[in-house]
Structure formats: C-alpha cells, structure tokens
Design an enzyme around this catalytic site. Sequence first.
Site, mmCIF file in Angstrom:
data_model
loop_
_atom_site.group_PDB
_atom_site.id
_atom_site.type_symbol
_atom_site.label_atom_id
_atom_site.label_comp_id
_atom_site.label_asym_id
_atom_site.label_seq_id
_atom_site.Cartn_x
_atom_site.Cartn_y
_atom_site.Cartn_z
ATOM 1 N N CYS A 79 37.468 31.186 36.687
ATOM 2 C CA CYS A 79 36.636 32.593 36.704
ATOM 3 C C CYS A 79 36.345 32.899 37.914
ATOM 4 C CB CYS A 79 35.497 32.324 35.790
ATOM 5 S SG CYS A 79 34.540 33.813 35.942
ATOM 6 N N LYS B 283 34.921 34.415 23.808
ATOM 7 C CA LYS B 283 34.463 34.472 24.978
ATOM 8 C C LYS B 283 33.964 33.085 25.411
ATOM 9 C CE LYS B 283 31.074 37.315 27.467
ATOM 10 N NZ LYS B 283 31.865 37.281 28.507
#
Lengths: 299, 337
Positions: free
Chosen positions: B165, B72
């Site tokens: 992102c 992550k």
Amino acid sequence: MRQFNATVAINRAIAPDWMHMAFEWPSDLPAPKPGQFFTALPPVVELRAGTILRRPFAFAGFEEAQIEKDSSMLSRPAYAHSIYQVRGPGTRALASMQPGSSLDIIAPLGNAFPYPERGERAIIAGGGIGIGPMLFLAEQLGAGTYASSAILVLGFRSALLIPFSGSFSAAGLPSWKKLLEKAFFSTDDGSAGTPGTVRDALEALWLQASDLKGSGTKNLAQKKWHLYGCGPGPMLASLAQFAAQNHMHAHFSAEQWMACGVGACHGCVLPAASGGFLRVCADGPVFDARTINWEANVQ
Amino acid sequence: MKNPEQEQSKKNEILAGPPPSVLNLGYDLNLSVRIGSLIMPNPVGVASGTFGYGEEYDELVHIDALGALYTKAVTLEPREGNPPPRLVETPMGLINSIGLANPGVEKFLREKLPSLRTRLCPIIVNVAGSTEDDYIQVIERIEAHLASTDSGRPGIDGYEINVSCPNVQKGGMSFGIDPRLVERLTHSLRQKTSRPLIIKLSPNVTDIAEIARAAEAGGADAISCINTVVGMVIDTEKKKPAIAMGTGGLSGPAIRPIGVAATYKVGKAVRIPVIGLGGITNASDAIQYLLAGALAVQVGTALFSDPRAPLKVLDGIIEWMKRHSVHSVSDIRFMLR
C-alpha cells in the site's frame, strides 16, 4: 438503489454553464427524496478527456407518473430532475446529450433531509449550484410567504447568474420558478437581494424575526427555525456557525469528490466533529450540521 | 468432529461447478481456477478496496456469481484513514489515498464476517499492517475465530497480504520493496494458516520478479500483481497537491500496460499462480492479463464506472474462449505466442 439506463427527456441550459436535466424514472423504483442523489456515467464524447468515474448529482425535483383513468396504463412516465454546473470534461459530455438518448444511472443514493419537527419552521438556504436539492426540499415542504411554513433563501454571485432569468426564462420547471418568485436572495455583488452572502440574508431575516417577537401576528418568530443548507464549503461552515450561535437545528447536504457512490471505497469523506471521517455518499450526503467539522473541511 | 479439510473440499466441489450462465452453453468450458487448496468457480474477482465487504454492492451486483471477493483491507486496530480530499481523477485513471480506513479485525469479525458467510463466492480477506507482528496477529485472530465457530461456511477462504500500500506512512510498502522482508513475512504467515496465502505486490520496485520469487520461497500460494502506482496531481491555481496526502496510488486503465508487463515478468519468474489486476475494464483487458501469464484477474476501479463490469468481463472471457476454442480458462496463460 438500482443501476438502469434512463432516457433523457430534458437537457437544456437554465443559466450560464448551468443545465437542467430530466430523465425517465423506472415505474417500480421508489421515488427519490430531497437530499438524495444519483450518479450518472458521462458518455464518451471527447476522446481525449479520459474521464472514467461516474458523476454524482442531487435530485432537484420529481414528477410522479400519470396513469390513465380507466386502465392501468401509464400516460406519462415519472421524471427525475436535476440541475448541474458544467465544470469539466465529464459534465461537458453530459451537457452534450440530446433528449431521447440513454444515460447510465445509479439511484436513488444516500440519505434524505429529515422533516422539520413540530413547531419548527424550515429555513431552506441554497448557494450556487447547491440550490438544486433545496428547490426540491422547498417544493415538498411548501415554501412560500411568511404565512406558510418554509422560507427559501438563495445566494448567487450575481443577479445575472440566477437561473431562468433573461434568455433562459423559458427553461426549467414551473414549480421552480414559482419558488424563486417567493424566495429571498443574496448576491455577492449586490445586484439582487441582500448584498453579501446567504449568511447575511439569513442574519437580516433573523433580526426581522426577533423584532417581531411577541407581536402576536403570524410571523417568523412564532416558530423555532430548522435550517437546511446546501452550497459551497465556506457557506456551510458559516451557516453551521450561525445555527450553533442561535441554537437551531440544522441539516446540510455536503459535496465531495466521489468514486463508488455506495460506501465501499471511503473516498468521499469529510472530517467528523467527533474525530475520524464520515462518508458523504453512504453516511450522508445530509448531515446534522453538528456532526461535521466544516471549518476543517474548508481549509 | 468435523474435518475442516473435508469441509473445504466439499465446499470447493460446490464452488467448482459452473455458474448458472454457463450451464446452457452446450459447451464443455472449464472456468474454474485453483489457488492453493481453493478452487475459484471462475477467474474474475473484485479487487480489494473497491468493493468494501460486499454489502455496499448487494443491490447492484450479483455477488454470488463472482470468481472471488477480495475484501477491503483489515488491520489489527481500527484505522480512520487519511484526511480528504482522498481522490482525484486523472486521464483514464484515479489517484486515491484512503489510508486503509477499516474497522479493525475485531469489528470485522463481529460486523462484516456474518454477511460474508452468506456468500456463495470465495472470500479472500485482504490483510494489511505496519509491522510483521500486525499481520501475524490479524491472521491468528481470524483463524482462532474460525476455529471457534464450528458450523456453516467459514466466510473466509484465503488471505491476500497487502505488502504494497503506497498510502500509509509506515509498513505496507516498506515490506513490499524488500525481498528478504517479503520472504520472512510470508514464511511467518504460512505457519499460521493452511488457507491460501496470496501476496499482493507493488509495481513501485526495481525488480518485481525478485519480490515475487521471495514470496514463493516463503510459501505463498499465489501472487497478486499489481497494487497501485504512486502518482501525483497538482492544482496549478491553488499551487498545491490535489489530494491531501500529496501523493497517492494511481489505478484504472492508465496503469494497465504496467500491470500486464509486471504479470508477464512475474509469471516467468515463479511457478505459483499469478492473479493479474490493474486497469481491467473489459474482457479484452482481462484476457491480456491471462495471456501474459495470469491464472485469474481482479476488476477494481472499473466498478466505479460500472458495477456490472466484473460479470461483463466474465461473459466476454467465455465468448472469447468459445471463439478461440479454448476449453479451460487455466490454459490461456500458456497461449501467448
């Protein structure tokens, strides 16, 4: 936790759009506790539905395996029970599964309800499909009349939606029906029990308890309440307020859209009372009511 | 004094060995792939953001058998992430707006790295930031930490740089759409580490090949393609978006053809390896990416329906290679007719 293919033993309606599912539980896997949940992968039955995620469900009951007296053979496997509402393509696919078919399960997941502390009386409140884990908890804590320790309070929109009634009376676990016989009810339309919400039914019980205080008989007021809850967001927000006002311990099982179910994706969070977020799957699903900002979650 | 390069190559030798399931095949299969100085034992990794830091899946997945674990995202400061709801399921897809929730680099090193060091599979740390300096500081901090811990496995075998992102207000995405920024950022990070540097690209651009070339020019060892596709679902009864942030990143089988096409384009544009991802659910999906030009793949959203998906994909690739008489997985990218 483990991923396994379970044989579906029961999958039948217990109320309009409500289903009771039971599946075989692996003999070497620890039994689930009230509050814990599992995820199931809906079978592909509707090609155009296009669901990809597993669906999370709370355990609503558990039956231990039965072992033959003179051998170590299982005469009956253990069964895990759940109740669920048919809400969309995923649960519709699950509802179409026949007993004997195989279901991809990951379980047990999440934490469990803590036991009441010494001198506490468990008040177990469930709303709508949220009654599932509360029936499981009530069974373990031995809910019944005033004389026993725990009290079950269940809320529904209408008497017609109370499970195992009318044409559904043959369905469901016998233990659930016994619990329902002793439970207090509230209905939004007033067709059964206290008219209004679960909170209204609790307020009525609380008032009764206060009146009885000091009477010396075995009654509601002899013990501090420990409130347990599961239900829609607004209900939990209201119960959190009730618990805070009356200085009682409270633990609620929460719900949120979920992807991984094991704490990895951080998709299923709720706003924490202290700021930031908590994951329903891995930090919960059971939370001390004071740790979640329930009001913010309802907005 | 230990020579880190020797250490690395010794470890690579170990990692390059075939995983146990392949040992008994009686076939001369080479599943390993090389990304910069790193040799991955097989081409199937788990995608960043879907696998946490590994521990979450310990009881469900044979993690050591993975080709790579992409963590992550790690940012310089801790991030709480976006308000819920963060997820909505779409036809054959999932929209998320997590907002890079993570404990920050210091806590990552303290609390997550110890378990990563016990893994036998390569660990690629995904790095995100709002400014160029954020990315630089995360890598500097990690490299300094690794230099100060002298024994055992580093627990970090490379970096995947998230310049794509769609779910953070500032940064991330703004880097990923500008080739000059991508080249400059890659160049800056290249000075900070000799470990493999993988740039993860967004499909939400006019020409992904141009961005990929910029990453290559900046010194990247590989390109991950693709990150999620910007998407939105509206609840027509509530008349509001289904997730709190309005838009989010779409993943899952719904975006697979977009990812395969992007991999095909990028593969033609650069000489460095491409790591393909986006909607891979089974071996056939993964082989599409490999044929389109990818050297390796990542499985992400499919984990949410079946945590066993990555290793099933690997088994399926092996089966396909046998059926098509392919001996080295790294040859598949040249086989498209």
